[in-house]
Write an enzyme that holds these catalytic residues in place. Structure first.
Site, PDB file in Angstrom:
ATOM      1  N   LEU A 240       0.860  -1.185   0.000  1.00  0.00           N
ATOM      2  CA  LEU A 240       0.000   0.000   0.000  1.00  0.00           C
ATOM      3  C   LEU A 240       0.896   1.234   0.000  1.00  0.00           C
ATOM      4  O   LEU A 240       1.358   1.696   1.040  1.00  0.00           O
ATOM      5  CB  LEU A 240      -0.930  -0.008   1.210  1.00  0.00           C
ATOM      6  N   ASP A 241       1.116   1.770  -1.194  1.00  0.00           N
ATOM      7  CA  ASP A 241       2.045   2.884  -1.369  1.00  0.00           C
ATOM      8  C   ASP A 241       1.490   4.164  -0.746  1.00  0.00           C
ATOM      9  O   ASP A 241       0.326   4.516  -0.969  1.00  0.00           O
ATOM     10  CB  ASP A 241       2.292   3.099  -2.869  1.00  0.00           C
ATOM     11  N   ALA A 242       2.327   4.849   0.017  1.00  0.00           N
ATOM     12  CA  ALA A 242       1.988   6.165   0.589  1.00  0.00           C
ATOM     13  C   ALA A 242       0.624   6.162   1.260  1.00  0.00           C
ATOM     14  O   ALA A 242      -0.103   7.157   1.253  1.00  0.00           O
ATOM     15  CB  ALA A 242       2.039   7.236  -0.502  1.00  0.00           C
ATOM     16  N   VAL A 243       0.274   5.049   1.879  1.00  0.00           N
ATOM     17  CA  VAL A 243      -1.080   4.880   2.405  1.00  0.00           C
ATOM     18  C   VAL A 243      -1.393   5.851   3.539  1.00  0.00           C
ATOM     19  O   VAL A 243      -2.563   6.188   3.781  1.00  0.00           O
ATOM     20  CB  VAL A 243      -1.306   3.419   2.847  1.00  0.00           C
TER      21      VAL A 243
END
Length: 586
Positions: A240-243
């Site tokens: 989960l990128d830059a969540v």
């Protein structure tokens, strides 16, 4: 007997999803929307109740991080070349591959996605992704904080058309946005003309990366469809990128808000009832305490990036002192069963400095930044309130970061580099190795000049034919690094004491020797990982390590036996010893 079990599972599934939705969207029909999401994830109505607190990983798990086009062969799709290299050279070394965003994109080397449903044709197609997923555990990015300004969704926004017109977060320049945490220096709001008038869209990272609006349940529905597609294509781990940035409330920091954590919990529930062994990993490049919060109550991320490790480990090897590294490790909570750390010291980005806040003082960080610049690195900045600028990230190839110490360059670069990785491999958690660390890739200054982006320094693209030639030359730096890392990992993967959740205890052997004890979960194997973080010889009396006298002890790396427990360990500069009472397992 089968039908009642399935009915029970689907009932629990629905109950949990509804509860998540009540927190995120208090005003909607939770039952109806929960059913909509479940129908997407399991259209046949069949699911499985996941086992709680179960570790779906062991000491054999090692991930390689790579772009889809890090290796290039003329006449061959890059994803085919990646699979060929991985099968031929790394099959005994890794079992997972994290392919960084492999979708059509407009900027940020993939993290500004135009179309979530297609593979970038310059890399290959879904059949190539499927082929990799058949051989390795596949990790894929779920880039959901933002998408490309060139995406069809954003074009719909500009035309005032559904569904995209409601997919993006907007604010007013008149709002108080002073508390918003930013990792960049660009403007936060971008003026866009629409049929409904002027709108200011939110852009956390760049003007080409427009933030999505999760306050709209229909956007969440679209993202869940993407999650299901990726599962169907063989993805087993979702990054989960830059969540931490995905939920915004004007007047707050817009970072790690309660709704953000609930959305992570929702994704975990949605995924694990359909694929019980799938994993969620949160990418939250923030101070350590906030990062740890993404474990939740063992109900959010299965794994979190150990973001404090890279700056602390690099600093230890620069200074020849493990004081901060040791203090940090003693304060880290052991991951509960069903959760673990993802350990890394190099990635496609750089060495983040925010995770060092509160762990190193500003002068120490400044000294490290200065030395990395002398080693060819670039420094990325972020904006604080009042226009103050602060270093956010060191952009450098890790191999070049190991050129020397605070005293300058020296002859110990390879030994220092291997020491850094040996420490990471031995720590509690799953190790992740950047492809350019495997290959001993140097700073790509030409790429920085070509793209004008600091991060390009560590995103080199190798001609695969040339790479094979340098790896075949056993005297080359690249071959020495590659063989050294592969040897360490092959040894590591056979040791029960290196299970990601095995016991870990910090030893106190002075600031020049970073040492810790690992014990297998059945308590049969102990490994003492003893690491000289200096370029001077260090002597450690075996009597200080509490070795059991009735056991035989051997260094797993060198094979040397230690029968006289009244003797000494003599550690050469940057030497690592994995001292165990149980020889490596099959």
């Amino acid at each position: 007997m089968t039908e009642p079990v399935e009915h029970s599972a689907i009932s629990e599934y629905r109950f949990l999803v509804e509860n998540h939705l009540r927190v995120i969207y208090p005003e909607i029909d939770h039952a109806a929307f929960a059913q909509t999401l479940i129908d997407i994830m399991c259209p046949d109505g069949r699911c499985q109740t996941p086992e709680t607190h179960k570790n779906h990983w062991n000491q054999q798990d090692v991930v390689m991080i790579t772009y889809g086009d890090s290796l290039l062969t003329e006449g061959q799709q890059p994803l085919e070349t990646l699979l060929q290299f991985s099968k031929e050279s790394l099959k005994e070394t890794i079992n997972g591959i994290h392919i960084l965003p492999f979708f059509p994109f407009s900027s940020d080397d993939g993290f500004s996605i135009i179309d979530y449903y297609r593979v970038n044709p310059e890399l290959g197609d879904w059949s190539h992704i499927n082929a990799i997923a058949e051989e390795f555990q596949l990790m894929s990015d779920l880039v959901i904080n933002h998408c490309s300004s060139q995406s069809e969704w954003f074009q719909q926004f500009k035309r005032g058309e559904s569904p995209g017109k409601d997919y993006f977060f907007c604010a007013s320049p008149d709002n108080d946005l002073s508390e918003v945490v930013r990792p960049r220096t660009t403007e936060l709001l971008q003026l866009v003309e629409t049929p409904e008038g002027s709108r200011h869209v939110w852009c956390t990272f760049s003007l080409d990366q427009v933030d999505l609006n999760f306050a709209n349940p229909q956007l969440l529905r679209e993202i869940v469809k993407i999650v299901k597609l990726y599962l169907n294509q063989g993805v087993k781990t979702f990054r989960l990128d830059a969540v931490a940035f995905i939920w915004k409330v004007v007047g707050t920091s817009c970072l790690s808000l309660p709704e953000t954590h609930e959305i992570v919990r929702l994704f975990r529930t949605l995924i694990q009832f359909v694929s019980p062994t799938a994993m969620i990993i949160t990418e939250t490049n923030i101070p350590n305490r906030e990062n740890l919060a993404y474990f939740g109550n063992s109900n959010e991320a299965h794994a979190i990036y150990n973001f404090s490790l890279p700056p602390l480990l690099v600093n230890a090897l620069l200074c020849g002192s493990c004081q901060h590294l040791k203090t940090w490790m003693m304060s880290m909570p052991p991951a509960l069963h069903g959760t673990t750390y993802l350990n890394f010291i190099a990635s496609h980005d750089g060495i983040g400095l925010r995770p060092a806040e509160g762990l190193m003082d500003e002068e120490e960080i400044s000294n490290m930044v200065s030395m990395m610049e002398q080693f060819g690195g670039r420094i990325s900045m972020r904006s604080l309130a009042g226009g103050v600028m602060r270093p956010y990230e060191i952009n450098i190839a890790l191999f070049d970061a190991m050129q020397g110490t605070l005293e300058g360059k020296d002859e110990w670069q390879i030994e220092r580099f291997l020491c850094a990785h040996a420490i990471m491999f031995a720590l509690e958690g799953i190790p992740a190795v950047y492809i350019h660390s495997f290959l001993g890739t140097r700073n790509d200054q030409a790429a920085v000049e070509r793209t004008s982006h600091h991060r390009s320094i560590n995103r080199h693209r190798w001609n695969y034919t040339q790479l094979r030639e340098v790896l075949a030359d056993e005297t080359s730096t690249h071959a020495r690094v590659f063989q050294g890392l592969c040897h360490l990992l092959k040894v590591r993967r056979r040791q029960p004491a290196f299970h990601p959740n095995a016991t870990q205890f910090t030893l106190h052997l002075g600031d020049c020797v970073f040492a810790f004890w690992r014990q297998s979960m059945d308590r049969q194997q102990s490994i003492f990982a003893i690491n000289n973080v200096t370029k001077q010889e260090q002597i450690v009396p075996l009597s200080e390590i509490n070795l059991i006298g009735t056991d035989s002890w051997v260094d797993l790396i060198s094979g040397e036996l230690y029968s006289d427990l009244r003797g000494d360990l003599v550690l050469q500069p940057y030497q690592v010893i994995w001292l165990t009472n149980l020889r490596e397992q099959s």
